[in-house]
Write a protein that holds these residues in place. Structure first.
Motif, PDB file in Angstrom:
ATOM      1  N   TRP A 181     -26.230  16.055  21.253  1.00 31.12           N
ATOM      2  CA  TRP A 181     -24.882  16.506  21.646  1.00 31.12           C
ATOM      3  C   TRP A 181     -23.950  16.452  20.437  1.00 31.12           C
ATOM      4  O   TRP A 181     -23.168  17.367  20.193  1.00 31.12           O
ATOM      5  N   PRO A 184     -16.949  18.903  20.793  1.00 36.03           N
ATOM      6  CA  PRO A 184     -16.588  17.709  21.565  1.00 36.03           C
ATOM      7  C   PRO A 184     -16.227  18.014  23.021  1.00 36.03           C
ATOM      8  O   PRO A 184     -16.259  17.113  23.859  1.00 36.03           O
ATOM      9  N   PRO A 212     -19.329   9.551  19.257  1.00 34.62           N
ATOM     10  CA  PRO A 212     -18.854  10.684  20.044  1.00 34.62           C
ATOM     11  C   PRO A 212     -17.352  10.836  19.903  1.00 34.62           C
ATOM     12  O   PRO A 212     -16.615   9.854  19.837  1.00 34.62           O
ATOM     13  N   ILE A 213     -16.938  12.049  19.840  1.00 35.92           N
ATOM     14  CA  ILE A 213     -15.505  12.328  19.723  1.00 35.92           C
ATOM     15  C   ILE A 213     -14.941  12.433  21.133  1.00 35.92           C
ATOM     16  O   ILE A 213     -15.488  13.138  21.987  1.00 35.92           O
ATOM     17  N   LYS A 214     -13.872  11.731  21.392  1.00 36.30           N
ATOM     18  CA  LYS A 214     -13.226  11.826  22.705  1.00 36.30           C
ATOM     19  C   LYS A 214     -12.687  13.236  22.883  1.00 36.30           C
ATOM     20  O   LYS A 214     -12.132  13.821  21.951  1.00 36.30           O
ATOM     21  N   SER A 215     -12.840  13.776  24.078  1.00 34.27           N
ATOM     22  CA  SER A 215     -12.473  15.167  24.262  1.00 34.27           C
ATOM     23  C   SER A 215     -10.955  15.381  24.269  1.00 34.27           C
ATOM     24  O   SER A 215     -10.474  16.464  24.057  1.00 34.27           O
TER      25      SER A 215
END
Lengths: 499, 499
Positions: free
Chosen positions: A223, A229, B11-14
């Motif tokens: 992902w 994102p 992970p990038i926060k949306s």
């Protein structure tokens, strides 16, 4: 106001069983001598543990249990004890896992090899033919999968006579039970700890099982590579799925550990709601998809209409990471397994001689039905062969005298149909007494086991990101219920006790 | 070989919703404006979360679900959102909890007070009469409980008009849902975190719920005080129990955190298998019992024959720690609650004036039916009263015009039967829109809530070992389904959102 620390409590162990624990732990072979009253207590504890720790499946006797989570639940069928397995063979299976991951990737890149190897199968097997059509179109369009994600499970049996670890198959699509399998290992560890005194078994001999974390990590990294994102992971699901909790565990770990969201869609829903943007982005409604994770689509019954095939084709055209791509799917077929077992074929894909030797060592005898010497031998001694149809889904294998009859029929008819089958050496695994737990009831029986090793692989062009053995699953079933093989439908979930 | 560390994934926060979170969190009152599509997603997530985290009950439509763990399971009925509750009243309820614990202990030691207060009830209520008989015999024999364990739940409602936190009752026997209640708080925290962007609610406002740990700790410490490392905790259970997973959670924490084992026995089994040794040790079969934890025995229906009463009497005679002892059980009855509310009665048991004021502040109006002025008023204005029978079990309260009819009937008959009831001020709690989740289906409705505060108390002679508020449970039900009160059978499990 809140509870005080627990440090004030020092429960006294009711009995110390000695300081040299190693000397006191027993092999697993004593299982039939266990006190029935102890078994009863263990069964109760196993049922409670499974319930409150999410080791669940939908109960097929409850109608909604495959559609709505939280209703009609029953503990997953499990073995009460882990199954004894030699440590050397265990290590062998773990060691070869990353090599198989790499092999699948290499094979997937050789479109010509896939098309050629499956060309005769294509004529007699509609399902493989449809997959090959999609594959051809991708080749024609020059479509390349740059981010390649494999979540595999390679299944083995230990042949009793030769003491060889032999591969049954490698699942490159919809390899299941990473979620529940991890839990079964924990269940067994918990039971062995709780009844250590009475059983004298060492829970440390159950290997740590990180299957669900490994798969979630691979999905999260895929992902991340996709670099959108706002995109999510899409789990492609069957319209009814009683093994949904296995999938929910994976989605839960993915969300809680990596903050990656999942949506669940059937192939029909994807056909209805899916749109492909000019840049290759797959939208479901207005939701961009980063990773497509298949938990369906591996058997003809998963495509009841053209709608499902349209969905598969749409997804394959997209830029989303596919787990698996059509190439990975084809690379995992039985026909390709048999082709790889031919002399000098592994050498096309792997350079390292050690790696080649390790992979080859796991191959059982595998032959096409073109091999007249083998067909002749199989007609004479059918008990030493299994006839396997190319199509997936389990439960379609032919054993015993039916092998002879089927081969003779194919010879008489003289059609191309023999290309739909391969012949495989019949493996005779160890038969051991086992307690199988299903629907709250415990049965003691003689059973055989199949070891599945999970492998996760991720690559972005030339950059290898992940290539690991990441957990395992033992599946165990009553030895008399089938002539051979461990069909998923009849097996209970199990773990490993190294000896 | 094993999975690699997860640290590589970022992970990038949306979406970032701003840095000053406090300013953006909303009160709970906006619930009816939530997008139905969001509710649907939350419902799905709540069902999955509940299933895999053991927030379960037995499904009454499955026959074996109250007998065998692991079969016929369904998610526990829950509210989708925590219920808004003022922080000041929350603190008040927590603060008074250890004082109520102490009060129950003091009252339990005053055998004469218990016998006198319940003497008229005894004549008209067979169940209370049987409990009092056992109590009398213990007094006669000079039996003293030196290790005294209380696991209570004190239930409150917030009266909308007066803004007073008023006690409904205190449960000193079989206070349930410590296990599942802790999980509901976690479920709500998980949902508020997952949908923080869309909801703008702060999961930090859900108080940490240590109910199951607190109860397990108290049981473990009581077991330790009993000082027999080979003895176990016995959970006294109903023959069929669909709320078994709540109990299994407690036993699991007790075993895993404190290494204390439990067995489960019905009253009939205890009568059959129980033996009292001359030193007071209670044996079930050949198993010594350290702590008797009742999850049955609070209602007449739990004693269908003399066998169950014999079991209760046998246990009371033993040296095992009883949770509760017969004295604790009686101290929690409605009649005693009403007696304690009389002027100058609390002063018999508590010295500290602040403590007395805090307890008294929680008392609703409580009267015996001897009080002719109150009875006259209740006949004229029945909507402001609830008539409660002494016997436990819930669902037997009398509301509205039935209060008037019942009081008039009792006056005409002129019997002693009025001693079987007390009158209580009718509390009118806040009615708020709520989403209730049951059997996989979500209903939106207007509902009222009742706050339960768990208290754990342990004393060995003069040594106070534990006296704590240790968790909570909100129970919520549709406001129109009953005239008042929150009957367990109709309520869903819920948690608290402080505002």
């Amino acid at each position: 106001m809140s509870k005080s620390s627990s440090s004030a409590v020092h429960p006294i162990k009711s009995e110390e069983i000695g300081t040299q624990e190693e000397n006191l732990t027993k092999p697993m072979s004593d299982l039939h001598n266990i006190d029935p009253e102890l078994i009863q207590r263990m069964v109760y504890d196993a049922l409670v543990w499974s319930s409150i720790h999410g080791l669940l499946v939908g109960d097929k006797s409850v109608q909604k249990s495959g559609k709505v989570p939280g209703v009609g639940m029953v503990h997953a069928p499990v073995a009460l004890f882990p199954t004894s397995f030699p440590e050397s063979h265990w290590k062998q299976a773990c060691e070869v896992s990353p090599i198989f991951n790499e092999l699948i990737d290499r094979v997937s890149l050789d479109g010509e090899f896939l098309q050629d190897s499956l060309s005769r199968t294509k004529m007699v097997d509609d399902f493989t033919s449809r997959l090959l059509d999609i594959h051809s179109k991708m080749l024609e369009n020059g479509k390349r999968e740059e981010i390649r994600l494999g979540l595999h499970r390679s299944d083995y049996m230990l042949d009793e006579q030769t003491k060889l670890l032999l591969q049954i198959e490698i699942n490159t699509i919809s390899a299941s039970f990473a979620g529940l399998g991890s839990l079964v290992s924990e269940l067994h560890r918990s039971l062995l700890n709780r009844y250590k005194e009475q059983l004298g078994l060492d829970s440390g001999r159950i290997p740590v099982n990180t299957a669900v974390n490994g798969f979630a990590e691979a999905l999260a990294k895929a992902w991340e590579e996709y670099s959108n994102p706002r995109a999510v992971v899409m789990v492609v699901v069957q319209p009814e799925e009683r093994n949904m909790y296995d999938q929910h565990w994976l989605s839960t770990v993915l969300k809680e550990r990596y903050d990656v969201a999942t949506i669940r869609k059937t192939l029909a829903e994807i056909d209805e709601q899916g749109v492909l943007l000019p840049d290759g982005t797959l939208l479901i409604g207005d939701q961009a998809i980063a990773v497509i994770y298949f938990r369906t689509g591996y058997a003809p019954a998963d495509y009841p209409s053209e709608s499902e095939w349209r969905a598969r084709f749409l997804m394959e055209q997209s830029s989303a990471v596919k787990c698996p791509s059509i190439s990975y799917h084809l690379a995992g077929t039985k026909k390709i397994q048999q082709e790889l077992a031919k002399p000098n074929v592994l050498e096309r894909f792997l350079e390292n001689k050690d790696d080649i030797a390790k992979v080859r060592k796991c191959f059982a005898g595998l032959w096409s039905l073109d091999d007249s010497d083998i067909v002749k031998d199989a007609i004479e001694r059918p008990e030493f062969y299994v006839m396997k149809p190319q199509r997936e889904g389990g439960g379609n294998n032919i054993y015993g005298d039916d092998v002879r009859k089927s081969l003779l029929r194919l010879q008489e008819e003289g059609t191309e149909e023999n290309a739909a089958y391969i012949l495989m050496q019949r493996i005779f695994p160890i038969i051991a007494p086992t307690y199988l737990l299903r629907d709250g009831i415990c049965h003691k029986d003689h059973a055989i086991s199949e070891l599945g090793i999970y492998g996760a692989y991720l690559r972005n062009k030339d950059r290898l990101i992940m290539n690991e053995q990441c957990g395992y699953l033992m599946r165990t079933k009553v030895s008399s219920s089938n002539e051979g093989g461990v069909a998923a439908g009849f097996a209970v979930l199990d773990s490993v006790y190294l000896n």
